[in-house]
Write a protein that holds these residues in place. Sequence first.
Motif, PDB file in Angstrom:
ATOM      1  N   ARG A 207      27.580  55.572  31.929  1.00 33.46           N
ATOM      2  CA  ARG A 207      27.745  54.396  32.286  1.00 33.46           C
ATOM      3  C   ARG A 207      28.307  53.947  30.613  1.00 33.46           C
ATOM      4  NH1 ARG A 207      23.165  50.502  34.566  1.00 33.46           N
ATOM      5  NH2 ARG A 207      22.788  52.665  35.606  1.00 33.46           N
ATOM      6  N   TYR A 208      27.721  53.616  29.438  1.00 32.43           N
ATOM      7  CA  TYR A 208      28.144  52.753  28.836  1.00 32.43           C
ATOM      8  C   TYR A 208      29.530  52.937  28.471  1.00 32.43           C
ATOM      9  CZ  TYR A 208      23.607  50.391  30.071  1.00 32.43           C
ATOM     10  OH  TYR A 208      22.487  50.151  30.929  1.00 32.43           O
ATOM     11  N   SER A 209      29.284  54.135  27.655  1.00 31.98           N
ATOM     12  CA  SER A 209      30.321  54.937  27.034  1.00 31.98           C
ATOM     13  C   SER A 209      31.465  54.797  28.474  1.00 31.98           C
ATOM     14  CB  SER A 209      30.101  56.758  27.226  1.00 31.98           C
ATOM     15  OG  SER A 209      29.172  56.928  26.943  1.00 31.98           O
ATOM     16  N   MET A 210      31.752  54.999  29.212  1.00 31.09           N
ATOM     17  CA  MET A 210      33.012  54.626  30.277  1.00 31.09           C
ATOM     18  C   MET A 210      33.047  53.920  30.809  1.00 31.09           C
ATOM     19  SD  MET A 210      34.171  57.665  31.031  1.00 31.09           S
ATOM     20  CE  MET A 210      33.446  58.664  30.503  1.00 31.09           C
ATOM     21  N   ALA A 211      32.245  52.432  30.164  1.00 35.00           N
ATOM     22  CA  ALA A 211      32.524  50.831  30.370  1.00 35.00           C
ATOM     23  C   ALA A 211      33.438  50.775  28.900  1.00 35.00           C
ATOM     24  CB  ALA A 211      30.622  50.327  30.038  1.00 35.00           C
ATOM     25  N   ALA A 212      33.429  51.114  27.595  1.00 35.20           N
ATOM     26  CA  ALA A 212      34.037  51.188  26.502  1.00 35.20           C
ATOM     27  C   ALA A 212      35.142  51.762  26.742  1.00 35.20           C
ATOM     28  CB  ALA A 212      32.762  51.849  25.099  1.00 35.20           C
ATOM     29  N   LEU A 213      35.375  52.965  27.068  1.00 34.47           N
ATOM     30  CA  LEU A 213      36.745  53.310  27.545  1.00 34.47           C
ATOM     31  C   LEU A 213      37.439  53.160  28.533  1.00 34.47           C
ATOM     32  CD1 LEU A 213      35.268  57.146  27.645  1.00 34.47           C
ATOM     33  CD2 LEU A 213      36.972  56.149  25.756  1.00 34.47           C
ATOM     34  N   VAL A 214      36.852  51.648  29.181  1.00 37.59           N
ATOM     35  CA  VAL A 214      38.093  50.736  30.614  1.00 37.59           C
ATOM     36  C   VAL A 214      38.392  50.200  29.606  1.00 37.59           C
ATOM     37  CG1 VAL A 214      37.530  49.524  32.259  1.00 37.59           C
ATOM     38  CG2 VAL A 214      36.983  52.555  32.354  1.00 37.59           C
ATOM     39  N   GLY A 215      37.193  49.106  28.538  1.00 32.87           N
ATOM     40  CA  GLY A 215      37.447  48.197  27.900  1.00 32.87           C
ATOM     41  C   GLY A 215      38.187  48.312  26.992  1.00 32.87           C
ATOM     42  N   GLY A 216      38.352  48.620  26.305  1.00 29.50           N
ATOM     43  CA  GLY A 216      39.122  49.479  25.384  1.00 29.50           C
ATOM     44  C   GLY A 216      40.968  49.837  26.016  1.00 29.50           C
ATOM     45  N   LEU A 217      40.771  50.107  27.019  1.00 27.10           N
ATOM     46  CA  LEU A 217      41.981  49.987  28.328  1.00 27.10           C
ATOM     47  C   LEU A 217      42.633  49.077  28.406  1.00 27.10           C
ATOM     48  CD1 LEU A 217      43.967  52.351  29.700  1.00 27.10           C
ATOM     49  CD2 LEU A 217      42.464  52.443  31.065  1.00 27.10           C
ATOM     50  N   GLY A 218      42.222  47.902  28.251  1.00 24.65           N
ATOM     51  CA  GLY A 218      42.918  46.871  29.125  1.00 24.65           C
ATOM     52  C   GLY A 218      41.471  46.626  30.388  1.00 24.65           C
ATOM     53  N   ALA A 219      41.071  47.026  30.913  1.00 26.27           N
ATOM     54  CA  ALA A 219      40.386  47.244  32.245  1.00 26.27           C
ATOM     55  C   ALA A 219      40.033  46.538  31.724  1.00 26.27           C
ATOM     56  CB  ALA A 219      40.781  48.493  33.255  1.00 26.27           C
ATOM     57  N   GLU A 220      39.363  46.115  32.944  1.00 24.17           N
ATOM     58  CA  GLU A 220      38.296  45.578  33.786  1.00 24.17           C
ATOM     59  C   GLU A 220      36.939  46.874  34.089  1.00 24.17           C
ATOM     60  OE1 GLU A 220      35.038  42.293  36.011  1.00 24.17           O
ATOM     61  OE2 GLU A 220      37.515  42.076  36.503  1.00 24.17           O
ATOM     62  N   PRO A 221      35.649  47.168  33.230  1.00 25.35           N
ATOM     63  CA  PRO A 221      34.523  47.510  34.048  1.00 25.35           C
ATOM     64  C   PRO A 221      33.683  47.091  34.661  1.00 25.35           C
ATOM     65  CG  PRO A 221      34.076  47.318  31.670  1.00 25.35           C
ATOM     66  CD  PRO A 221      35.804  46.143  31.484  1.00 25.35           C
ATOM     67  N   VAL A 222      33.285  47.408  35.763  1.00 26.68           N
ATOM     68  CA  VAL A 222      32.570  47.109  36.359  1.00 26.68           C
ATOM     69  C   VAL A 222      31.740  48.210  36.858  1.00 26.68           C
ATOM     70  CG1 VAL A 222      32.447  46.254  39.386  1.00 26.68           C
ATOM     71  CG2 VAL A 222      34.261  45.638  38.158  1.00 26.68           C
ATOM     72  N   LEU A 223      30.166  47.566  36.347  1.00 29.77           N
ATOM     73  CA  LEU A 223      29.197  48.714  36.740  1.00 29.77           C
ATOM     74  C   LEU A 223      28.260  48.718  38.761  1.00 29.77           C
ATOM     75  CD1 LEU A 223      27.670  48.002  32.963  1.00 29.77           C
ATOM     76  CD2 LEU A 223      29.526  49.745  33.974  1.00 29.77           C
ATOM     77  N   TYR A 224      28.308  50.016  38.278  1.00 26.28           N
ATOM     78  CA  TYR A 224      27.101  50.110  39.674  1.00 26.28           C
ATOM     79  C   TYR A 224      26.469  50.856  39.317  1.00 26.28           C
ATOM     80  CZ  TYR A 224      31.553  47.865  42.262  1.00 26.28           C
ATOM     81  OH  TYR A 224      32.507  46.891  42.764  1.00 26.28           O
ATOM     82  N   GLY A 225      25.564  51.309  38.565  1.00 25.18           N
ATOM     83  CA  GLY A 225      24.219  51.681  38.529  1.00 25.18           C
ATOM     84  C   GLY A 225      24.461  53.203  38.493  1.00 25.18           C
ATOM     85  N   SER A 226      23.533  53.603  39.149  1.00 23.55           N
ATOM     86  CA  SER A 226      23.354  55.034  39.389  1.00 23.55           C
ATOM     87  C   SER A 226      22.545  55.288  40.492  1.00 23.55           C
ATOM     88  CB  SER A 226      22.433  55.938  38.436  1.00 23.55           C
ATOM     89  OG  SER A 226      21.018  55.141  38.381  1.00 23.55           O
ATOM     90  N   VAL A 227      22.690  56.847  41.494  1.00 24.54           N
ATOM     91  CA  VAL A 227      22.402  56.934  42.712  1.00 24.54           C
ATOM     92  C   VAL A 227      22.340  57.690  42.296  1.00 24.54           C
ATOM     93  CG1 VAL A 227      24.062  55.236  44.195  1.00 24.54           C
ATOM     94  CG2 VAL A 227      24.853  57.821  43.668  1.00 24.54           C
ATOM     95  N   PRO A 228      21.013  58.670  43.397  1.00 20.04           N
ATOM     96  CA  PRO A 228      20.375  59.836  43.675  1.00 20.04           C
ATOM     97  C   PRO A 228      21.311  61.051  43.552  1.00 20.04           C
ATOM     98  CG  PRO A 228      19.563  58.627  45.055  1.00 20.04           C
ATOM     99  CD  PRO A 228      20.479  57.777  44.368  1.00 20.04           C
ATOM    100  N   ASP A 229      20.887  62.187  43.551  1.00 21.77           N
ATOM    101  CA  ASP A 229      21.858  63.325  44.025  1.00 21.77           C
ATOM    102  C   ASP A 229      21.307  63.662  45.292  1.00 21.77           C
ATOM    103  OD1 ASP A 229      23.118  64.535  41.586  1.00 21.77           O
ATOM    104  OD2 ASP A 229      20.565  65.554  41.431  1.00 21.77           O
ATOM    105  N   ASN A 230      22.702  62.635  46.132  1.00 22.95           N
ATOM    106  CA  ASN A 230      22.676  62.708  48.118  1.00 22.95           C
ATOM    107  C   ASN A 230      23.428  62.229  48.339  1.00 22.95           C
ATOM    108  OD1 ASN A 230      21.984  60.683  50.066  1.00 22.95           O
ATOM    109  ND2 ASN A 230      20.223  61.852  50.461  1.00 22.95           N
TER     110      ASN A 230
END
Length: 406
Positions: A207-230
């Motif tokens: 979640r945090y690695s992807m947020a860093a990449l998205v932010g570096g791209l100039g986009a806004e990362p919106v975090l939706y947490g995690s969900v179980p395998d369902n």
Amino acid sequence: MNDKVTYREARSALLEVVRPVGTERVPLAACADRVLARELVATSDVPPFDRSPFDGYVLRAADSLGASKENPVTLRSMEEIPASCVPKHTLGAGQASKILTGAPIPLGGDAVIPFERTEFTASTVTLFKALRPGENIVRKGEDIRQGALLSPCGQRIDAGLMGSLAGQNIAEPLVYRRVRIGILSTGSELIELGHDLPLGKIHDTNRYSMAALVGGLGAEPVLYGSVPDNVEAIANAMECALSECDALITTGGVSVGDYDLTPQAMKQIGAEILVHGVDLKPGMACCYAMRDGKLLCGLSGNPASSITNFYVVALPALRRLCGRRDCETREFPVTLTERFGKPSPANRLLRGYSDFSSGTIKLRLSSGQGNVMISSLIACDLAAIVPAGSGPIEAGSILQGFFLDL
């Protein structure tokens, strides 16, 4: 749906279907790293008049002919011209004016000499060298000519473009809207930060690695947490994210195991799967889809795999979504500094650090190249592709590489 396409085919498939988001006008002061949404042609010259590049004296070059240490030439000083003032006098024979940096050149003047190369009093200036017509004058339009292309559409606004826009009196450029990219982690084994780890659980790093990449791209990362395998939980979270965002990145559940449910959830919400798996290691497991014009990037739950696939497959499409004209990854030859001993049945991405010490671009490998080794990506700035079917790669081998920039 394509099964195990090449990473280049996957990249092209995404670029074909992704389109930039809408536009808006934004105050120039808030435009750093935004993307221009229209071509801009200069409407005025920069600078708008002939000006002095430094503090000195402006004169007629013809009056300095023959000047030397043995034969100095003395001129009468007419006025002082600050940067904010219009000259009052037209320079005639034997005349000069004190001029400060950025001030307009007076009529009749065609050369400027710096203070330190003269001797002067309140009313005179003495020259010890001859000047050429046009010497030390910044000409009108020398930086930008009226009618010249200032920037193409899709250019990311950097310091140079910010200043150039200001020079054209563009207070609110038309830019692409800042892209909102949702980030969703899947996996029943994931635990939120701040909690102790029971046996069999792990913290959610993707979640945090992807947020860093998205932010570096100039986009806004919106975090939706995690969900179980369902499937239902994943599908519901995807629906929520897509209702609020322009694209969605998920990590986990994209391989072919019993608990790899992300592709199924994509289908359940009506997404069209474009790519499921690519010939890339790390990063083979992935699933890309489109739903109502929005891109879903299903990446591996293995940290290094998700990041390498992001750079190689997803990034060009996300750049296009942001409106960028420089979408494609630019590749160039890099030299491997050490031996890589494993064979590569599929295309393999080697990551590491750039080395320019010999005048060529070399790749110094990071300590580990495995799928889960997130720490081996710390400070990495360069990657190279080992072609599928290669055996061990010897030091000194030349591969196609690219910088890990956004």
